[in-house]
Write an enzyme that holds these catalytic residues in place. Structure first.
Site, PDB file in Angstrom:
ATOM      1  N   ILE A 217      41.259  29.462  35.719  1.00  0.00           N
ATOM      2  CA  ILE A 217      42.553  29.484  35.027  1.00  0.00           C
ATOM      3  C   ILE A 217      43.693  29.037  35.936  1.00  0.00           C
ATOM      4  O   ILE A 217      44.506  28.191  35.538  1.00  0.00           O
ATOM      5  CB  ILE A 217      42.807  30.861  34.402  1.00  0.00           C
ATOM      6  CG1 ILE A 217      41.820  31.098  33.251  1.00  0.00           C
ATOM      7  CG2 ILE A 217      44.248  30.984  33.900  1.00  0.00           C
ATOM      8  CD1 ILE A 217      41.861  32.477  32.648  1.00  0.00           C
TER       9      ILE A 217
ATOM     10  N   GLU B  42      49.727  35.784  46.988  1.00  0.00           N
ATOM     11  CA  GLU B  42      48.860  36.417  47.972  1.00  0.00           C
ATOM     12  C   GLU B  42      47.814  35.452  48.522  1.00  0.00           C
ATOM     13  O   GLU B  42      47.329  35.623  49.630  1.00  0.00           O
ATOM     14  CB  GLU B  42      48.168  37.629  47.360  1.00  0.00           C
ATOM     15  CG  GLU B  42      47.248  37.286  46.196  1.00  0.00           C
ATOM     16  CD  GLU B  42      46.896  38.505  45.368  1.00  0.00           C
ATOM     17  OE1 GLU B  42      47.550  39.536  45.551  1.00  0.00           O
ATOM     18  OE2 GLU B  42      45.975  38.412  44.549  1.00  0.00           O
TER      19      GLU B  42
ATOM     20  N   GLY C 160      45.852  42.350  44.052  1.00  0.00           N
ATOM     21  CA  GLY C 160      47.311  42.274  44.012  1.00  0.00           C
ATOM     22  C   GLY C 160      47.887  42.176  42.624  1.00  0.00           C
ATOM     23  O   GLY C 160      49.101  41.933  42.481  1.00  0.00           O
TER      24      GLY C 160
ATOM     25  N   GLY D 246      40.022  30.874  40.819  1.00  0.00           N
ATOM     26  CA  GLY D 246      39.259  30.740  39.589  1.00  0.00           C
ATOM     27  C   GLY D 246      39.712  29.565  38.750  1.00  0.00           C
ATOM     28  O   GLY D 246      40.586  28.777  39.125  1.00  0.00           O
TER      29      GLY D 246
END
Length: 613
Positions: free
Chosen positions: A214, A233, A331, A212
């Site tokens: 951010i 992850e 996660g 994404g």
């Protein structure tokens, strides 16, 4: 030497109606294999398709195949899967990513078959699961039959990503591109969030991040960091530039030093080529990568995750919008827990302060009806928005609420404070909500390095009530007498609240703090009070005794002068005890001139801002 491949699948010999089939997911869905199953599905019905996030054409979840397939997903994504969940034709099973593999191995969700996308076998007969090791490895190990799509477009990744051709029951050969997801464009809001998050990352930290805007924005501001590591992850394209900049070396990692550790990759062909045969990037199953105790083996582990909303106690909603399930637990909890246990670790939740065109606040008095808590209020250490960093660890409910209101969008802060006053214990004197100093710009936090130590300059705010009280009680009697012109004996919480609850749009109050984790200590405060009668202001500052002589007061005064000039004030005044030579010198060095005073014990100073401008 050529390796013999297993036979093509004869589907009615491998599966039957009502069985449970695992589908490899993320960017590496075996689409040709699934289409082959659909093409030979005569006589089949009610096959349960189990998978994680599945990108691309999730045709098995479409309405036309509702009699053939029933979807059970651990993470909602893809147009057809989302629609099927919304319509009740598909199930969403919430589960920590670290524990998904255990559902297969302990028989909770026994698998009749696993459909996976793999690279061609090497000369030793080993195929790689490539960009999607995650829970695929567990599915392969625990399914009754393994059916593979042998795909030359699947990268061969290092680590624990290999299965032997003898473990594959049947296969087809079909070269198909993995799903490509380009890095999203970064808007100004996300850019500011990324800057704030990057400020929390120390050199030598090990990072986890998701997909994404951010994470991409944060990585952009880490290019000049040193010796960062990755234990995450997932990987995206954004990681490549940071590796090539030299900021990521993995040499300071205390778990798998020298290696970038991950579980799956989602990006463009550039990323898939980058991980192909790359010995420095190792892929392991999610049960290993996401295991909180393994995560915690990395010192200074920084987990960066996002959310859909956060309530004023710190509860995090990440998988649902009200009653509508949106994504999955994934996660987040694994890494928040692992980072919290790590020596010097930090668990960060980052999100925009608003949604729906700034009509809805994501910082809420309480979570929306129907929404579920993914990460509890006890786990979160930091919440970051485009308006700053809220440090929650060790904070009371009242302190948390004030911290979170401070990073909410300004137009919602008053409303949020009113809600707090209704529902949580906030004293009657807590009437003002935090405001920003527009003249400081979009980033209200400035990092300072003073004599080798790191400090931050920022506006004083209502959440500083207890910190200002501690600052007051740290002063000697002499400092108090010189600052207040008498020896005050007490700084009550009410008085402290009044001093930190500043309307920064008229007055201004700045502080310099030292922050280590959630441990924040005020070392200097500078402020001015606006006098509208003659468009002037009165300035004052005080510095902790053991920090005096480092230039903090000079810095604060300089910022206050800049703010006053920007607001087109006529002059700035100061009143100082005549014996306080050091403070008088700071004002005079800034251009202040002494005025006549009938009291020889006091010195009145003036800076004519218009003339200076």
């Amino acid at each position: 030497m050529a390796v013999a491949l297993p036979p093509k699948p004869v589907w009615n010999q491998l599966i039957k109606s009502g069985c449970r089939v695992f589908v490899g997911g993320n960017a590496s869905v075996p689409y040709a294999l699934i289409q082959d199953l659909i093409d030979h599905s005569t006589g089949f019905s009610d096959i349960e398709m189990v998978h994680m996030l599945a990108l691309g054409d999730t045709r098995w979840a479409s309405e036309k195949h509702r009699q053939l397939f029933k979807v059970n997903t651990f993470f909602i994504g893809g147009e057809e899967v989302r629609r099927a969940v919304d319509e009740g034709r598909a199930d969403y099973t919430p589960c920590f990513l670290s524990e998904m593999s255990g559902l297969f191995s302990d028989g909770t969700l026994p698998l009749d078959a696993a459909l996976v996308n793999v690279s061609p076998p090497d000369e030793y007969g080993y195929c790689s699961l490539g960009a999607s090791v995650d829970i695929c490895m567990s599915a392969v190990r625990n399914a009754d039959v393994v059916i593979a799509q042998i795909n030359d477009m699947v990268p061969r990744t290092s680590g624990h990503s290999y299965i032997h051709i003898s473990e594959i029951t049947a296969c087809i050969q079909s070269d198909q591109e993995l799903v490509e997801v380009a890095p999203p464009p970064i808007d100004s809001i996300t850019e500011r969030i990324g800057q704030y998050v990057a400020m929390l990352v120390e050199d030598g930290s090990t990072l986890q991040f998701g997909i994404g805007k951010i994470p991409s924005a944060t990585l952009k501001y880490l290019l000049h960091h040193k010796d960062l590591g990755i234990h995450s992850e997932m990987l995206t394209d954004s990681i490549i530039e940071v590796i090539e900049s030299g900021a990521i070396t993995n040499r300071k990692k205390t778990f798998h030093p020298g290696k970038l550790v991950t579980s799956f990759a989602i990006g463009t062909r550039r990323l898939y080529d980058y991980i192909d045969k790359n010995p420095h990037i190792e892929f392991y199953p999610s049960s290993y990568v996401n295991k909180p105790t393994n995560i915690a083996k990395n010192d200074t582990m920084v987990a960066i995750n996002s959310a859909l909303e956060v309530d004023l106690t710190g509860q995090v909603v990440a998988d649902s919008l009200g009653h509508d399930f949106y994504s999955g637990i994934g996660g987040q909890v694994d890494f928040v827990s692992g980072a919290s246990m790590s020596k010097g670790g930090k668990a960060i939740i980052a999100l925009p302060s608003t949604a729906k065109g700034e009509t809805v606040s994501r910082i809420k008095p309480c979570i929306s009806e129907g929404a579920g808590v993914v990460t509890s209020r006890g786990n979160v250490q930091y919440v970051v928005t485009e308006y700053g960093v809220a440090a929650l660890r060790g904070k009371s409910i009242r302190e948390r609420a004030l911290e979170l209101i401070r990073v909410a969008h300004p137009k919602f802060r008053g409303q949020l404070l009113e809600e707090v006053r209704k529902n949580y214990w906030v004293p009657h004197y807590q009437e003002k909500y935090p405001t920003d100093i527009a003249e400081l710009g979009a980033i209200q936090l400035q990092k300072l390095v003073i004599q080798g130590d790191t400090y931050y300059l920022r506006p004083l705010n209502p959440a500083d009530e207890r910190r200002l009280q501690e600052f007051f009680y740290s002063h000697t009697k002499e400092t108090l007498r010189l600052r207040y012109n008498y020896d005050p004996k007490q700084m009550s919480r009410e008085k402290s609240c009044n001093l930190v609850s500043v309307d920064q749009r008229t007055d201004a109050a700045l502080c310099i703090v030292r922050q280590e984790g959630s441990r924040i200590m005020i070392h200097a405060v500078g402020r001015f009070y606006f006098n509208p009668a003659d468009n002037s202001c009165e300035a004052a500052f005080v510095t902790r005794e053991n920090q005096q002589g480092k230039g903090m007061a000079k810095l604060l005064l300089s910022r206050l002068i800049d703010i006053a000039r920007a607001r087109k004030m006529r002059r700035m005044l100061a009143y100082v005890r005549a014996e306080n030579k050091a403070m008088i010198a700071i004002f005079e060095n800034a251009g202040f001139k002494r005025l006549f005073s009938s009291d020889p014990s006091d010195v009145e100073l003036e800076l004519k801002l218009e003339e200076e401008a």
